[in-house]
Scaffold this motif. Structure first.
Motif, PDB file in Angstrom:
ATOM      1  N   GLY A 175      22.251  54.266 -13.697  1.00 56.83           N
ATOM      2  CA  GLY A 175      21.074  54.117 -12.849  1.00 56.83           C
ATOM      3  C   GLY A 175      21.275  53.056 -11.783  1.00 56.83           C
ATOM      4  N   ASN A 176      20.599  53.243 -10.645  1.00 57.27           N
ATOM      5  CA  ASN A 176      20.771  52.363  -9.502  1.00 57.27           C
ATOM      6  C   ASN A 176      19.428  52.029  -8.859  1.00 57.27           C
ATOM      7  N   LEU A 177      19.425  50.953  -8.091  1.00 48.03           N
ATOM      8  CA  LEU A 177      18.252  50.640  -7.288  1.00 48.03           C
ATOM      9  C   LEU A 177      18.119  51.611  -6.125  1.00 48.03           C
ATOM     10  N   THR A 178      19.257  51.944  -5.500  1.00 47.96           N
ATOM     11  CA  THR A 178      19.238  52.825  -4.337  1.00 47.96           C
ATOM     12  C   THR A 178      20.361  53.844  -4.410  1.00 47.96           C
ATOM     13  N   LEU A 220      20.016  65.351  -1.605  1.00 38.55           N
ATOM     14  CA  LEU A 220      18.916  64.447  -1.945  1.00 38.55           C
ATOM     15  C   LEU A 220      18.420  64.709  -3.361  1.00 38.55           C
ATOM     16  N   ALA A 221      18.384  65.979  -3.758  1.00 35.74           N
ATOM     17  CA  ALA A 221      17.959  66.312  -5.117  1.00 35.74           C
ATOM     18  C   ALA A 221      18.938  65.755  -6.144  1.00 35.74           C
ATOM     19  N   ALA A 222      20.235  65.718  -5.801  1.00 38.70           N
ATOM     20  CA  ALA A 222      21.239  65.184  -6.723  1.00 38.70           C
ATOM     21  C   ALA A 222      21.163  63.662  -6.815  1.00 38.70           C
ATOM     22  N   LEU A 223      20.745  63.012  -5.735  1.00 36.95           N
ATOM     23  CA  LEU A 223      20.662  61.546  -5.731  1.00 36.95           C
ATOM     24  C   LEU A 223      19.381  61.034  -6.380  1.00 36.95           C
ATOM     25  N   THR A 224      18.323  61.823  -6.346  1.00 34.26           N
ATOM     26  CA  THR A 224      17.017  61.365  -6.824  1.00 34.26           C
ATOM     27  C   THR A 224      17.033  60.875  -8.272  1.00 34.26           C
ATOM     28  N   PRO A 225      17.717  61.546  -9.223  1.00 28.81           N
ATOM     29  CA  PRO A 225      17.707  61.034 -10.599  1.00 28.81           C
ATOM     30  C   PRO A 225      18.461  59.720 -10.775  1.00 28.81           C
ATOM     31  N   LEU A 226      19.230  59.332  -9.773  1.00 26.18           N
ATOM     32  CA  LEU A 226      20.098  58.163  -9.922  1.00 26.18           C
ATOM     33  C   LEU A 226      19.452  56.854  -9.502  1.00 26.18           C
ATOM     34  N   ALA A 227      18.344  56.908  -8.743  1.00 27.82           N
ATOM     35  CA  ALA A 227      17.873  55.685  -8.111  1.00 27.82           C
ATOM     36  C   ALA A 227      16.372  55.685  -7.905  1.00 27.82           C
ATOM     37  N   GLY A 228      15.847  54.474  -7.663  1.00 26.65           N
ATOM     38  CA  GLY A 228      14.426  54.333  -7.374  1.00 26.65           C
ATOM     39  C   GLY A 228      14.098  54.468  -5.905  1.00 26.65           C
ATOM     40  N   TRP A 258      20.917  52.249   5.658  1.00 28.43           N
ATOM     41  CA  TRP A 258      21.627  51.429   4.673  1.00 28.43           C
ATOM     42  C   TRP A 258      20.617  50.750   3.758  1.00 28.43           C
ATOM     43  N   PRO A 259      20.957  50.570   2.496  1.00 29.63           N
ATOM     44  CA  PRO A 259      19.959  50.078   1.526  1.00 29.63           C
ATOM     45  C   PRO A 259      19.645  48.601   1.635  1.00 29.63           C
ATOM     46  N   THR A 260      20.526  47.815   2.262  1.00 33.29           N
ATOM     47  CA  THR A 260      20.258  46.383   2.401  1.00 33.29           C
ATOM     48  C   THR A 260      19.056  46.189   3.319  1.00 33.29           C
ATOM     49  N   GLY A 261      18.113  45.415   2.831  1.00 32.13           N
ATOM     50  CA  GLY A 261      16.830  45.253   3.508  1.00 32.13           C
ATOM     51  C   GLY A 261      15.772  46.035   2.757  1.00 32.13           C
ATOM     52  N   VAL A 262      14.913  45.335   2.038  1.00 29.98           N
ATOM     53  CA  VAL A 262      13.879  45.960   1.213  1.00 29.98           C
ATOM     54  C   VAL A 262      12.516  45.584   1.792  1.00 29.98           C
ATOM     55  N   ALA A 263      11.903  46.519   2.496  1.00 27.70           N
ATOM     56  CA  ALA A 263      10.634  46.237   3.156  1.00 27.70           C
ATOM     57  C   ALA A 263       9.538  45.950   2.133  1.00 27.70           C
ATOM     58  N   VAL A 264       8.696  44.968   2.453  1.00 26.23           N
ATOM     59  CA  VAL A 264       7.523  44.677   1.623  1.00 26.23           C
ATOM     60  C   VAL A 264       6.385  45.549   2.138  1.00 26.23           C
ATOM     61  N   ALA A 265       6.128  46.658   1.461  1.00 27.58           N
ATOM     62  CA  ALA A 265       5.142  47.633   1.924  1.00 27.58           C
ATOM     63  C   ALA A 265       4.525  48.331   0.720  1.00 27.58           C
ATOM     64  N   PRO A 266       3.315  48.859   0.875  1.00 28.33           N
ATOM     65  CA  PRO A 266       2.652  49.511  -0.262  1.00 28.33           C
ATOM     66  C   PRO A 266       3.456  50.648  -0.882  1.00 28.33           C
ATOM     67  N   ALA A 267       4.228  51.385  -0.073  1.00 28.87           N
ATOM     68  CA  ALA A 267       4.975  52.529  -0.598  1.00 28.87           C
ATOM     69  C   ALA A 267       6.348  52.156  -1.129  1.00 28.87           C
ATOM     70  N   GLN A 268       6.707  50.884  -1.076  1.00 33.90           N
ATOM     71  CA  GLN A 268       8.050  50.497  -1.501  1.00 33.90           C
ATOM     72  C   GLN A 268       8.231  50.614  -3.010  1.00 33.90           C
ATOM     73  N   HIS A 269       9.459  50.978  -3.409  1.00 32.00           N
ATOM     74  CA  HIS A 269       9.821  50.930  -4.831  1.00 32.00           C
ATOM     75  C   HIS A 269      11.184  50.270  -4.942  1.00 32.00           C
ATOM     76  N   HIS A 270      11.211  49.132  -5.627  1.00 32.30           N
ATOM     77  CA  HIS A 270      12.458  48.416  -5.870  1.00 32.30           C
ATOM     78  C   HIS A 270      12.670  48.372  -7.374  1.00 32.30           C
TER      79      HIS A 270
END
Length: 509
Positions: A401-404, A424-432, A439-451
């Motif tokens: 499992g991964n964050l991204t 995208l369907a293959a990546l979805t089970p692997l990450a939040g 690029w995954p670096t940079g995690v926005a602080v927003a209502p829809a965010q999932h980290h």
């Protein structure tokens, strides 16, 4: 036995700057937890909580220059990066104040009696209440945003939970300064300073998760350390929720068409992402699947040029530097692994960024190359060259499992042509969080965010970033047939607090 001193250390030189504190004894941990526990009533008023959070942001901003200077001296992350991180931290505190003001996080649901239902429905009223004292374990790589006043602390306070923080040994002086600012903000609004406790030392961290008055814990760090605390939390006579962020490889898949269309741009972007903050981001791309052949070759050449131009960086402490050098060398020594640009030691205590390449088929079955499927903290990534979609599928099937997870698609694939949707369907089970053409670096602080993400990325399904992070520190309770006069105001029919709620099946704003 005398308590061990806690020193502030300059990672650029290894020199001790000053003794900041001493490691907390079991008695001191107990005192900090009990002091926090006694402040629960002071946090009961949502208006007070929101004002306190905004005041904490104001206090941190007012002391910005000194805080950034201290953070840089203890982390070597640089004033520009740290100034931005402090701004993000203050924004996050205010964002949670807005969440508290709105009140939707309470999830108020009211159902009146319905004798026609099968079975009959009694009068039921449900909302969420705070769990109690939360233990927070600071991260090394984000001395503001995932530390004393970071997301775990902000969301717990927003929920109405006092906090005791276990300071990270890489930034103890900053931890003390930030805690002082937050406590002064608490006093500004009549909240006892014990609402935010701070302890130092490894043993204190263990004592904290085992304390009977600690109701939940939030952790950001290594798999080994997080798993030990997670197991301790589960082994308590009364187990508690443990929301741990432990480690992540953050895979990237570049389709052949995407590499052909813009391979050089993707290579340059990858270099920027993997070297950002000397590769010490939890969402650093650590494994990149790139096609074999000329299109992929162009991407790798661009990656080599951009990484080669990156300045050496200093890691957060000597232990991390040693682990990075040993991990990179061990990976580079595996059969069929090449080092177009070898990561390694720089002058004095710095390290040089680099990357490794390997045929993707080496990762499709169990063996020594499984090491390449584990995170290596620091400025290094692994480029796996694949010869067909079957190899991509085989490698993805073996990832933890991964964050991204990230997909780089061609223009046509992004428009729905070809296999973009399937990828995208293959990546979805692997990450939040699934990233497309970025690029995954940079995690926005927003209502829809999932980290967060499947284990070992995290130990729960919750997020540690965004408004819904508050849900980790609350539990639902329902009242059945309770007289109106005895109900908390949040659950009364006349809605005196003006809360969003679901009332007899209708959503009311």
């Amino acid at each position: 036995m005398a308590a061990e001193p806690v020193w502030s250390v300059d990672p650029r030189t290894g020199r001790q700057r000053a003794q900041v504190a001493t490691e907390a004894t079991a008695r001191e941990v107990d005192e900090a937890v009990r002091a926090a526990h006694r402040t629960r009533g002071a946090l009961a008023d949502r208006a007070v909580r929101a004002a306190f959070l905004r005041a904490a942001a104001d206090r941190l901003e007012a002391d910005r220059d000194r805080l950034v200077e201290t953070a840089d001296a203890e982390s070597a992350l640089g004033p520009p990066r740290l100034t931005g991180e402090l701004a993000r931290t203050c924004y996050q505190l205010r964002a949670f104040a807005d969440v508290v003001d709105e009140g939707a996080f309470l999830d108020v649901v009211i159902d009146h009696p319905d004798d026609s239902a099968v079975p009959p429905v009694p009068d039921l009223r449900r909302y969420k209440v705070p769990l109690g004292v939360v233990a927070v374990y600071s991260a090394s790589n984000f001395p503001f945003a995932f530390s004393v006043a970071g997301g775990d602390t902000a969301s717990a306070l927003a929920a109405g939970c006092p906090v005791v923080v276990k300071a990270h040994p890489d930034h103890p002086e900053l931890s003390e300064r930030v805690a002082g600012a937050v406590r002064r903000a608490a006093a500004d609004h009549g909240v006892p300073e014990g609402v935010l406790g701070l302890v130092h030392g490894f043993a204190a961290g263990v004592e904290l998760v085992e304390h009977p008055l600690v109701a939940a814990a939030g952790f950001t760090g290594s798999v080994r350390g997080g798993r030990a605390l997670f197991d301790a939390a589960a082994a308590r006579p009364a187990p508690i929720p443990f929301h741990g962020e432990l480690g992540s490889l953050n895979p990237v898949v570049v389709t052949e068409e995407a590499a052909r269309e813009r391979g050089e741009a993707i290579g340059a972007g990858l270099a920027g992402s993997m070297t950002l903050g000397a590769g010490q981001f939890c969402v650093k791309p650590g494994l990149v699947l790139v096609p074999s052949g000329p299109a992929g070759d162009g991407l790798v050449d661009a990656l080599a040029d951009a990484v080669g131009a990156a300045a050496p960086g200093v890691l957060l402490d000597l232990r991390m530097r040693d682990a990075f050098l040993a991990g990179a060398a061990e990976r580079a020594a595996l059969p069929d692994v090449e080092s177009p640009l070898a990561p390694g030691a720089g002058e004095e205590r710095a390290v040089r960024a680099g990357f490794l390449t390997v045929p993707a088929k080496r990762l499709t079955g169990e063996g020594a190359h499984d090491l390449l499927l584990e995170e290596c903290f620091g400025p290094v990534t692994v480029v796996a060259r694949y010869t067909g979609e079957d190899e991509v599928t085989a490698v993805l099937s073996r990832l933890p499992g991964n964050l991204t997870a990230t997909a780089h698609l061609s223009e046509g694939e992004a428009a729905g042509e070809g296999g973009g949707a399937a990828l995208l369907a293959a990546l979805t089970p692997l990450a939040g969080r699934v990233v497309v053409d970025g690029w995954p670096t940079g995690v926005a602080v927003a209502p829809a965010q999932h980290h967060g993400g499947p284990y070992p990325a995290t130990t729960s399904t919750s997020t540690s970033v965004g408004g819904t992070a508050i849900e980790r520190w609350m539990r639902p309770v329902a009242y059945q047939n309770a007289p109106e006069a005895l109900l908390p105001p949040e659950l009364r029919d006349d809605n005196p607090l003006g809360l969003p709620r679901r009332y007899d099946g209708r959503l009311e704003r």
